[in-house]
Design an enzyme around this catalytic site. Sequence first.
Site, PDB file in Angstrom:
ATOM      1  N   LYS A 228       0.812  -1.225   0.000  1.00  0.00           N
ATOM      2  CA  LYS A 228       0.000   0.000   0.000  1.00  0.00           C
ATOM      3  C   LYS A 228       0.840   1.267   0.000  1.00  0.00           C
ATOM      4  O   LYS A 228       2.029   1.261   0.318  1.00  0.00           O
ATOM      5  CB  LYS A 228      -0.966  -0.014   1.191  1.00  0.00           C
ATOM      6  CG  LYS A 228      -2.163  -0.926   0.918  1.00  0.00           C
ATOM      7  CD  LYS A 228      -3.229  -0.854   1.980  1.00  0.00           C
ATOM      8  CE  LYS A 228      -4.374  -1.816   1.614  1.00  0.00           C
ATOM      9  NZ  LYS A 228      -5.377  -1.907   2.687  1.00  0.00           N
ATOM     10  N   ARG A 262      -3.552  -9.776   5.503  1.00  0.00           N
ATOM     11  CA  ARG A 262      -4.007  -9.866   4.102  1.00  0.00           C
ATOM     12  C   ARG A 262      -2.882  -9.357   3.204  1.00  0.00           C
ATOM     13  O   ARG A 262      -2.549  -8.174   3.255  1.00  0.00           O
ATOM     14  CB  ARG A 262      -5.274  -9.025   3.931  1.00  0.00           C
ATOM     15  CG  ARG A 262      -5.841  -9.025   2.519  1.00  0.00           C
ATOM     16  CD  ARG A 262      -7.072  -8.120   2.432  1.00  0.00           C
ATOM     17  NE  ARG A 262      -7.622  -8.102   1.091  1.00  0.00           N
ATOM     18  CZ  ARG A 262      -7.153  -7.329   0.102  1.00  0.00           C
ATOM     19  NH1 ARG A 262      -6.154  -6.510   0.324  1.00  0.00           N
ATOM     20  NH2 ARG A 262      -7.692  -7.377  -1.095  1.00  0.00           N
TER      21      ARG A 262
END
Length: 283
Positions: A228, A262
Amino acid sequence: MTFVQSSTRLPCGNRVLDLARTHVMGILNVTPDSFSDGGRFSQLDVALRHAEAMVAAGATLIDVGGESTRPGARVVSSIEELERVAPIVERIHRELDVIISVDTSTPAVMRESARLGAGLINDVRSLRRDGALDAAADTGLPVCLMHMLGEPGDMQDNPQYQNVTTEVGEFLAERMAQCATAGIPPERIILDPGFGFAKSLQHNLSLFKHMEALHALGRPLLVGVSRKSMIGLALNRPVGERLHGGLALAALAVVKGARILRVHDVAETVDVVRMIAAVESAE
Ligand code: 8Y7
């Protein structure tokens, strides 16, 4: 010291997730426009092989998503989303020993995926779409509630918080209450701070640092930071060079008590989890 947990076994359809340890959830995007895979895994057979490789690398969950939540991504109709997700859910259920998580906010996708063997509903909108609470309740499956303000398309337009961790906790508590009213008991809920969703870099870093405060809600935490922009911005790295930063955050998340990570890079993250477990189980 010994910690006794109330319930460490979470039923996920026909499988059980042991919440006494940390699990790795592999990301399987079946969107043609997913930002870090570039749509390479949109074909059913390629997707299945990718899922198989993640299971072999130690993933105990596979998160199947058919709607890109990238800022500015095209809105996908529920029929299109179902056409992307259903075939892969069916194939994974038939061929692999893994819990299938379905990354969706769409009631019809929740219902059909559950019917085809999914074991968990992962909704970045925390069941706020019309009919989502009832659909999720009807499946009887556990649900991951994630914090986000607004919609993926506008969530990064100047997000504001007094105290990001407190406000994320309040949001998640309110969604848990809505779930309880709809017939989804707390025992069936996983909570997620929603890194990268309606948060600046400083918001993400502060939320990560104080993540333990969310344990007060009494439910297992799922953390998704793989590749991210918080890693990109903190380290000045493009998306292809965020693995090491992501593994540092994975290790920190485990230490802070996260139960599900995740990630895109399953093998590397499984090593992080196993190495920490080896140390923690020493005398
Ligand atoms: C998350 C997520 C995404 C996350 C949960 C990406 C679907 C963006 N991020 N679900 N989904 N938590 N529960 O970069 O952080 O993977 S999509």
